[in-house]
Design an enzyme around this catalytic site. Structure first.
Site, PDB file in Angstrom:
ATOM      1  N   THR A   1       1.015  -1.088   0.212  1.00 43.24           N
ATOM      2  CA  THR A   1      -0.214  -0.157  -0.073  1.00 43.24           C
ATOM      3  C   THR A   1       0.848   1.059  -0.070  1.00 43.24           C
ATOM      4  O   THR A   1       2.123   1.008   0.584  1.00 43.24           O
ATOM      5  CB  THR A   1      -1.010   0.042   1.166  1.00 43.24           C
ATOM      6  OG1 THR A   1      -0.222   0.211   2.389  1.00 43.24           O
ATOM      7  CG2 THR A   1      -1.835  -1.013   1.475  1.00 43.24           C
ATOM      8  N   HIS A   2       0.655   2.208  -0.799  1.00 39.37           N
ATOM      9  CA  HIS A   2       1.432   3.451  -0.866  1.00 39.37           C
ATOM     10  C   HIS A   2       2.880   3.027  -1.223  1.00 39.37           C
ATOM     11  O   HIS A   2       3.885   3.888  -1.095  1.00 39.37           O
ATOM     12  CB  HIS A   2       1.560   4.182   0.500  1.00 39.37           C
ATOM     13  CG  HIS A   2       0.250   4.230   1.389  1.00 39.37           C
ATOM     14  ND1 HIS A   2      -0.487   5.411   1.260  1.00 39.37           N
ATOM     15  CD2 HIS A   2      -0.267   3.686   1.908  1.00 39.37           C
ATOM     16  CE1 HIS A   2      -1.448   5.465   2.129  1.00 39.37           C
ATOM     17  NE2 HIS A   2      -1.320   4.169   2.498  1.00 39.37           N
TER      18      HIS A   2
ATOM     19  N   SER B   1      17.686  -1.116 -26.150  1.00 37.76           N
ATOM     20  CA  SER B   1      17.847   0.113 -26.056  1.00 37.76           C
ATOM     21  C   SER B   1      18.893   0.451 -27.364  1.00 37.76           C
ATOM     22  O   SER B   1      19.802  -0.410 -27.527  1.00 37.76           O
ATOM     23  CB  SER B   1      18.591   0.766 -24.944  1.00 37.76           C
ATOM     24  OG  SER B   1      19.392   1.650 -25.196  1.00 37.76           O
TER      25      SER B   1
ATOM     26  N   LYS C   1      20.309  -3.053 -21.718  1.00 42.99           N
ATOM     27  CA  LYS C   1      18.931  -2.581 -21.568  1.00 42.99           C
ATOM     28  C   LYS C   1      17.765  -3.863 -22.004  1.00 42.99           C
ATOM     29  O   LYS C   1      17.989  -4.298 -23.088  1.00 42.99           O
ATOM     30  CB  LYS C   1      18.488  -1.550 -21.979  1.00 42.99           C
ATOM     31  CG  LYS C   1      18.845  -0.188 -21.273  1.00 42.99           C
ATOM     32  CD  LYS C   1      18.591  -0.151 -19.728  1.00 42.99           C
ATOM     33  CE  LYS C   1      17.234   0.225 -19.408  1.00 42.99           C
ATOM     34  NZ  LYS C   1      16.649   1.631 -20.230  1.00 42.99           N
TER      35      LYS C   1
ATOM     36  N   GLU D   1       4.789  -0.592 -21.089  1.00 43.54           N
ATOM     37  CA  GLU D   1       4.584   0.841 -21.164  1.00 43.54           C
ATOM     38  C   GLU D   1       3.585   1.453 -22.094  1.00 43.54           C
ATOM     39  O   GLU D   1       3.026   2.312 -22.221  1.00 43.54           O
ATOM     40  CB  GLU D   1       6.117   1.410 -21.495  1.00 43.54           C
ATOM     41  CG  GLU D   1       7.008   1.070 -20.337  1.00 43.54           C
ATOM     42  CD  GLU D   1       8.494   1.281 -21.145  1.00 43.54           C
ATOM     43  OE1 GLU D   1       9.097   2.526 -20.969  1.00 43.54           O
ATOM     44  OE2 GLU D   1       9.041   0.427 -21.542  1.00 43.54           O
TER      45      GLU D   1
END
Ligand code: ARG
Length: 470
Positions: A161-162, A289, A295, A302
């Site tokens: 949470t948070h 990348s 990467k 996304e």
């Protein structure tokens, strides 16, 4: 520049002194996108022609010629041989004009019909089909989540949470949360279908018709029937042509579906980072990348998250387009199609790619185990232990808070505090209290319906598997 006067019979002939200016046509024509409705337009026209024959406004031969002509146009469109003419404004005028060029009786096809009820009909038929495809795709995505949960059934992770570690959960329980969300999306989709599946044809331009149109016959021909096989037709001619609620409703449920997928993707982006390391998305569903050779980017997640923006935007665009419109049809409404098409294309693409990606995603058992080992995740279990020893909850919360602070000051984990240290905070905290830190038994203790206990997670996995497989 105004065009020369033409002899062709079009929506303009009779009233107008000539064709539209080239730039006016370029601006107003919808052929660039509404050809997607062509096959539904043809099916609607065939049903309309059969109805006109039934009520005596077409001779049998005329009806047959019209149907043949429309079917030939349909085949040409499939083969890519049909020539679309932007000067004919839209898909409806293209098909009708081409039909009339082949079959003189084509000039009777538009009897008792307007493009206003025709476009509403076509859009409803198109959307109806897409809804059925999307519904199956949503169930497949749920299935992919279940498969991942089942094959990693014993994996525990911290629940957050948070975005702060909170309490332990089975990874399957976390994935099942998305299965629940997606089922609500599925239900909304089928509920929306009930209102999409109502036939507006016969509303005319806005005020029905003086001709004895048999609307229910057309509805039946085109599958606009309810669960009892009763024909479903719109009940107010003005609403029949002015209504785009079914488009808004679809785009609204699609926006929520996109938001759910976006949240799933955000979890996966975090989980696939080195900081979490809970999952590895397969190479086939990640990108590299151009500069940094090491990467591996969760591109699909996304982009799915990003595309939520356009799906929500499409909904807002539609609502904004409709808000100021007087009854009934206004050309503004032509703007609905690109928003609707884009929404359907986007959510169908994200739903199918996410299922495929999840089927090529590995769970990193070691990283999950390391993260969930943090005994602070069971601080609430210690509170519950004290509550069962008759300590009021608020007091127990305070006591365990002090335990956490004490461990921090001693640079220890809370499960490493000695019985003496525990007792120094409250004498109710005996050695037995440490039993709460056994993670496996801690999970078994979570008994209420919907908790992440073994029994509950197994129960829901079995429920969903049975539900989705049948
Ligand atoms: N192309 C129009 C649309 O997509 C069809 C209806 C046009 N009706 C009219 N009277 N101009 O909404």
């Amino acid at each position: 520049m105004a065009k020369k006067k033409s002899n062709k019979v079009t929506a303009r002939s009779g009233r107008f002194s000539g064709g539209p200016a080239t730039e006016a046509n370029a601006f107003t024509n919808s052929v660039k996108f509404d050809t997607r409705l062509a096959h539904h337009d043809i099916a609607g026209s065939i049903a309309h022609a059969r109805m006109l024959y039934r009520i005596g406004l077409l001779k049998k031969r005329e009806m047959e010629k019209i149907v043949e002509g429309l079917e030939a146009i349909g085949s040409e469109i499939v083969n890519g041989d049909f020539v679309w003419r932007t000067e004919l404004e839209d898909v409806h005028m293209n098909i009708e004009t081409s039909l009339t060029e082949r079959v003189p009786a084509g000039a009777k096809l538009h009897t008792g019909r307007s493009r206003n009820d025709q476009v509403a009909l076509d859009t409803r038929m198109w959307l109806r089909e897409e809804i059925c495809e999307l519904a199956n795709e949503i169930h497949d995505l749920q299935h992919a989540l279940i498969e991942l949960g089942e094959s990693n059934r014993k994996v525990l992770i911290p629940g957050y949470t948070h975005l702060q570690r909170a309490q332990p959960v089975y990874l399957a329980h976390h994935l099942l949360a998305y299965v629940e969300m997606l089922e609500r999306d599925y239900e909304r989709l089928l509920d929306c279908l009930v209102r999409v599946n109502i036939c507006p044809l016969g509303s005319g331009a806005l005020a029905g018709s003086t001709l004895p149109l048999d609307r229910e016959f057309v509805a039946r021909e085109l599958g606009f029937v309810d669960a009892h096989d009763e024909p479903m037709v719109t009940q107010n001619s003005m609403d029949g042509v002015a209504d785009r609620d079914f488009v808004v409703e679809f785009c609204s449920l699609a926006a929520l579906l996109a938001v759910h997928q976006s949240r799933l993707c955000e979890d996966l982006v975090l989980w696939s980072s080195a900081e979490f390391g809970f999952v590895t998305i397969g190479d086939a569903y990640t990108t590299g990348s151009s500069l940094m050779p090491q990467k591996k980017n969760p591109d699909i997640c996304e982009l799915t998250r990003g595309k939520t923006g356009r799906v929500v935007g499409n909904l807002v665009a539609l609502l904004t387009t409709l808000k100021g419109l007087p009854l009934t049809y206004n050309s503004d409404m032509q703007e609905d199609k690109e928003r609707l098409f884009d929404t359907v294309d986007t959510v169908r693409a994200t739903t199918t790619i996410l299922a495929a990606m999840l089927r090529d995603t590995e769970i990193n058992i070691k990283s999950c185990a390391k993260a969930v080992k943090d005994p602070n995740l069971l601080a609430t279990d210690l509170v519950d232990w004290l509550v069962l020893k008759d300590m009021p909850f608020r007091k127990a919360h305070d006591v365990v808070g002090k335990i956490v602070a004490l461990a921090e000051s001693k640079k220890k984990r809370i499960d490493q505090l000695t019985p003496r240290e525990l007792g120094s905070i409250d004498k109710k905290l005996t050695k037995d209290a440490c039993s709460v830190f056994n993670l496996r038994t801690a999970m078994k203790r979570r008994q209420p319906i919907g908790s992440p206990s073994d029994i509950e997670v197994d129960r829901r996995l079995a429920y969903w598997r049975e539900f989705l497989d049948h």
